[in-house]
Scaffold this motif. Structure first.
Motif, PDB file in Angstrom:
ATOM      1  N   GLN A 167       8.491 -42.264  34.558  1.00 13.55           N
ATOM      2  CA  GLN A 167       7.893 -43.277  33.691  1.00 13.55           C
ATOM      3  C   GLN A 167       8.944 -44.342  33.367  1.00 13.55           C
ATOM      4  O   GLN A 167      10.148 -44.114  33.536  1.00 13.55           O
ATOM      5  N   PRO A 168       8.530 -45.520  32.899  1.00 17.79           N
ATOM      6  CA  PRO A 168       9.509 -46.575  32.590  1.00 17.79           C
ATOM      7  C   PRO A 168      10.621 -46.078  31.673  1.00 17.79           C
ATOM      8  O   PRO A 168      10.360 -45.451  30.646  1.00 17.79           O
ATOM      9  N   GLY A 169      11.855 -46.333  32.102  1.00 22.33           N
ATOM     10  CA  GLY A 169      13.000 -45.922  31.307  1.00 22.33           C
ATOM     11  C   GLY A 169      13.334 -44.443  31.390  1.00 22.33           C
ATOM     12  O   GLY A 169      14.188 -43.963  30.639  1.00 22.33           O
ATOM     13  N   ARG A 170      12.696 -43.697  32.315  1.00 20.95           N
ATOM     14  CA  ARG A 170      12.936 -42.253  32.427  1.00 20.95           C
ATOM     15  C   ARG A 170      13.115 -41.907  33.909  1.00 20.95           C
ATOM     16  O   ARG A 170      12.236 -41.343  34.551  1.00 20.95           O
ATOM     17  N   ALA A 171      14.281 -42.279  34.458  1.00 21.40           N
ATOM     18  CA  ALA A 171      14.542 -42.092  35.884  1.00 21.40           C
ATOM     19  C   ALA A 171      14.710 -40.612  36.209  1.00 21.40           C
ATOM     20  O   ALA A 171      15.420 -39.884  35.504  1.00 21.40           O
ATOM     21  N   GLY A 172      14.069 -40.176  37.280  1.00 18.90           N
ATOM     22  CA  GLY A 172      14.176 -38.769  37.646  1.00 18.90           C
ATOM     23  C   GLY A 172      13.848 -38.524  39.099  1.00 18.90           C
ATOM     24  O   GLY A 172      13.270 -39.364  39.793  1.00 18.90           O
ATOM     25  N   ALA A 173      14.237 -37.344  39.582  1.00 19.64           N
ATOM     26  CA  ALA A 173      13.956 -36.927  40.953  1.00 19.64           C
ATOM     27  C   ALA A 173      13.770 -35.418  40.966  1.00 19.64           C
ATOM     28  O   ALA A 173      14.245 -34.703  40.080  1.00 19.64           O
ATOM     29  N   ILE A 174      13.074 -34.946  41.984  1.00 21.02           N
ATOM     30  CA  ILE A 174      12.880 -33.516  42.214  1.00 21.02           C
ATOM     31  C   ILE A 174      13.674 -33.117  43.448  1.00 21.02           C
ATOM     32  O   ILE A 174      13.458 -33.661  44.535  1.00 21.02           O
ATOM     33  N   LEU A 175      14.617 -32.208  43.273  1.00 25.76           N
ATOM     34  CA  LEU A 175      15.347 -31.585  44.376  1.00 25.76           C
ATOM     35  C   LEU A 175      14.748 -30.196  44.526  1.00 25.76           C
ATOM     36  O   LEU A 175      14.945 -29.341  43.666  1.00 25.76           O
ATOM     37  N   SER A 176      13.988 -29.991  45.593  1.00 29.85           N
ATOM     38  CA  SER A 176      13.276 -28.728  45.776  1.00 29.85           C
ATOM     39  C   SER A 176      13.809 -27.962  46.983  1.00 29.85           C
ATOM     40  O   SER A 176      14.645 -28.459  47.726  1.00 29.85           O
ATOM     41  N   TYR A 177      13.300 -26.739  47.134  1.00 28.02           N
ATOM     42  CA  TYR A 177      13.682 -25.881  48.269  1.00 28.02           C
ATOM     43  C   TYR A 177      15.195 -25.707  48.373  1.00 28.02           C
ATOM     44  O   TYR A 177      15.766 -25.660  49.463  1.00 28.02           O
ATOM     45  N   ASN A 178      15.885 -25.636  47.235  1.00 30.73           N
ATOM     46  CA  ASN A 178      17.340 -25.470  47.195  1.00 30.73           C
ATOM     47  C   ASN A 178      18.087 -26.594  47.910  1.00 30.73           C
ATOM     48  O   ASN A 178      19.200 -26.403  48.390  1.00 30.73           O
ATOM     49  N   GLY A 179      17.461 -27.767  47.962  1.00 33.54           N
ATOM     50  CA  GLY A 179      18.108 -28.900  48.596  1.00 33.54           C
ATOM     51  C   GLY A 179      17.451 -29.337  49.881  1.00 33.54           C
ATOM     52  O   GLY A 179      17.895 -30.288  50.519  1.00 33.54           O
ATOM     53  N   GLY A 180      16.361 -28.670  50.268  1.00 35.67           N
ATOM     54  CA  GLY A 180      15.673 -29.044  51.493  1.00 35.67           C
ATOM     55  C   GLY A 180      14.950 -30.371  51.391  1.00 35.67           C
ATOM     56  O   GLY A 180      14.663 -30.997  52.413  1.00 35.67           O
ATOM     57  N   ALA A 181      14.660 -30.808  50.164  1.00 41.12           N
ATOM     58  CA  ALA A 181      13.973 -32.081  49.978  1.00 41.12           C
ATOM     59  C   ALA A 181      14.354 -32.672  48.626  1.00 41.12           C
ATOM     60  O   ALA A 181      14.616 -31.939  47.665  1.00 41.12           O
ATOM     61  N   ILE A 182      14.391 -34.003  48.557  1.00 40.29           N
ATOM     62  CA  ILE A 182      14.502 -34.723  47.286  1.00 40.29           C
ATOM     63  C   ILE A 182      13.402 -35.773  47.266  1.00 40.29           C
ATOM     64  O   ILE A 182      13.254 -36.559  48.203  1.00 40.29           O
ATOM     65  N   VAL A 183      12.628 -35.766  46.180  1.00 42.14           N
ATOM     66  CA  VAL A 183      11.519 -36.707  46.015  1.00 42.14           C
ATOM     67  C   VAL A 183      11.746 -37.496  44.733  1.00 42.14           C
ATOM     68  O   VAL A 183      12.034 -36.916  43.675  1.00 42.14           O
ATOM     69  N   ASP A 184      11.623 -38.805  44.813  1.00 45.21           N
ATOM     70  CA  ASP A 184      11.746 -39.667  43.641  1.00 45.21           C
ATOM     71  C   ASP A 184      10.521 -39.475  42.761  1.00 45.21           C
ATOM     72  O   ASP A 184       9.394 -39.401  43.252  1.00 45.21           O
ATOM     73  N   CYS A 185      10.722 -39.399  41.454  1.00 45.93           N
ATOM     74  CA  CYS A 185       9.605 -39.222  40.526  1.00 45.93           C
ATOM     75  C   CYS A 185       8.887 -40.527  40.209  1.00 45.93           C
ATOM     76  O   CYS A 185       7.849 -40.512  39.547  1.00 45.93           O
ATOM     77  N   GLY A 186       9.429 -41.643  40.663  1.00 42.81           N
ATOM     78  CA  GLY A 186       8.821 -42.939  40.378  1.00 42.81           C
ATOM     79  C   GLY A 186       7.570 -43.188  41.194  1.00 42.81           C
ATOM     80  O   GLY A 186       7.122 -42.322  41.971  1.00 42.81           O
ATOM     81  N   PRO A 187       6.967 -44.371  41.052  1.00 42.68           N
ATOM     82  CA  PRO A 187       5.749 -44.707  41.786  1.00 42.68           C
ATOM     83  C   PRO A 187       5.918 -44.512  43.288  1.00 42.68           C
ATOM     84  O   PRO A 187       6.929 -44.894  43.869  1.00 42.68           O
ATOM     85  N   GLY A 188       4.922 -43.893  43.886  1.00 40.68           N
ATOM     86  CA  GLY A 188       4.961 -43.647  45.325  1.00 40.68           C
ATOM     87  C   GLY A 188       5.594 -42.332  45.714  1.00 40.68           C
ATOM     88  O   GLY A 188       5.412 -41.863  46.838  1.00 40.68           O
ATOM     89  N   HIS A 189       6.355 -41.733  44.799  1.00 42.05           N
ATOM     90  CA  HIS A 189       6.993 -40.429  45.058  1.00 42.05           C
ATOM     91  C   HIS A 189       7.663 -40.407  46.432  1.00 42.05           C
ATOM     92  O   HIS A 189       7.400 -39.542  47.270  1.00 42.05           O
TER      93      HIS A 189
END
Length: 275
Positions: A64-86
């Motif tokens: 969300q605006p002003g709340r930068a984040g990402a998901i690092l899943s599968y112990n590092g097998g993937a990183i997905v941005d939490c922003g629009p478009g993922h």
């Protein structure tokens, strides 16, 4: 290190960010809100599949605006941005030939094996009590298939062998011998054996993320408790182990919290090094 140097906060989930009921406590949530308000990017770094981390990211309103984040899943097998478009920022898949090979190995050992699709956890043995623990942790449904090797016709980041803890050492040893030099196998809990591409680890994917952001390891704080967290704790400018962490994890850390995951250990670290 100056507190202002920390621009990215990587957090393991189970046994670290969440308590034993898989919840984020109020003090920890408040500390993360304050860190996000300072412009720190929060990375949820877990062995869970992306779908199993997404509800936590949504709960924290990452992206969300002003709340930068990402998901690092599968112990590092993937990183997905939490922003629009993922956007997928990084990924590494298991070689396709490893899926039937791992299924064959699990059948020979008479243990369950699971992987994931966009809806949930896919397995031939949804009734397996150890596999059901993965469903509980991720809050994802168990999807039964008759032939897992035939079903998986899409890229997967990892597979997970689930089994009675008494059998784990023997099965892991056999797996390491069979798949040496092809994939990485390791235990992430007393009843889970992770099967991931060679070299996949939380530190490697975090390094790729920091490079994209124009930052270095000096700008990273990483908090964890399990053996699969050692690499990112060792790599981070500030590596933090929870009070409930295993001994080898604490040995890698710059700081060990006085509180465990049930008593706001993450909040203690964030307050000390970021706020």
């Amino acid at each position: 290190m100056a507190k202002s140097d920390i621009r990215v906060l990587a957090l393991d989930l189970d046994g670290t960010l969440t308590n034993d009921e898989k919840q984020i406590t109020p003090r920890t949530r408040a500390a993360l809100d304050a860190a996000l308000a300072k412009g720190v990017t929060v990375v949820l770094a877990s062995g869970r599949p992306t779908a199993g981390v997404t509800p936590v990211a949504q709960d924290l309103a990452l992206g969300q605006p002003g709340r930068a984040g990402a998901i690092l899943s599968y112990n590092g097998g993937a990183i997905v941005d939490c922003g629009p478009g993922h956007r997928v920022l990084w990924h590494q898949d298991l070689p396709a030939a490893m899926v039937p090979a791992l299924c064959d190995f699990a059948a020979q050992q008479n243990v369950a094996i699971v992987t994931y699709n966009s809806q949930g956890i896919v397995t031939e043995r949804p009734e397996d009590p150890w596999a059901q623990r993965e469903g509980f942790t991720n809050k994802l449904p168990m999807i039964k298939v008759d032939n897992l090797a035939a079903y998986v016709n899409y890229p997967v980041n990892k597979m997970l062998i689930t089994l009675d803890p008494v059998r784990l050492p023997h099965v892991l040893k056999a797996g390491l011998e069979r798949f040496a030099g092809q994939i990485d196998l390791y235990s992430s809990s007393p009843f889970f054996i992770e099967a991931v591409p060679l070299g996949v680890a939380k530190d490697r994917s975090l390094a790729a993320l920091l490079d994209r952001m124009g930052l270095t390891r000096d700008n990273l704080m990483a908090c964890g408790d399990g053996m699969n967290d050692r690499s990112m704790i060792r790599y981070a400018g500030v590596g933090v182990a929870m009070a409930n962490a295993e001994g080898p994890v604490k040995a890698e850390a710059d700081y060990v919290t006085t509180a465990d995951n049930n008593h706001d250990g993450v909040a203690e670290a964030v307050e000390r090094f970021i706020l």
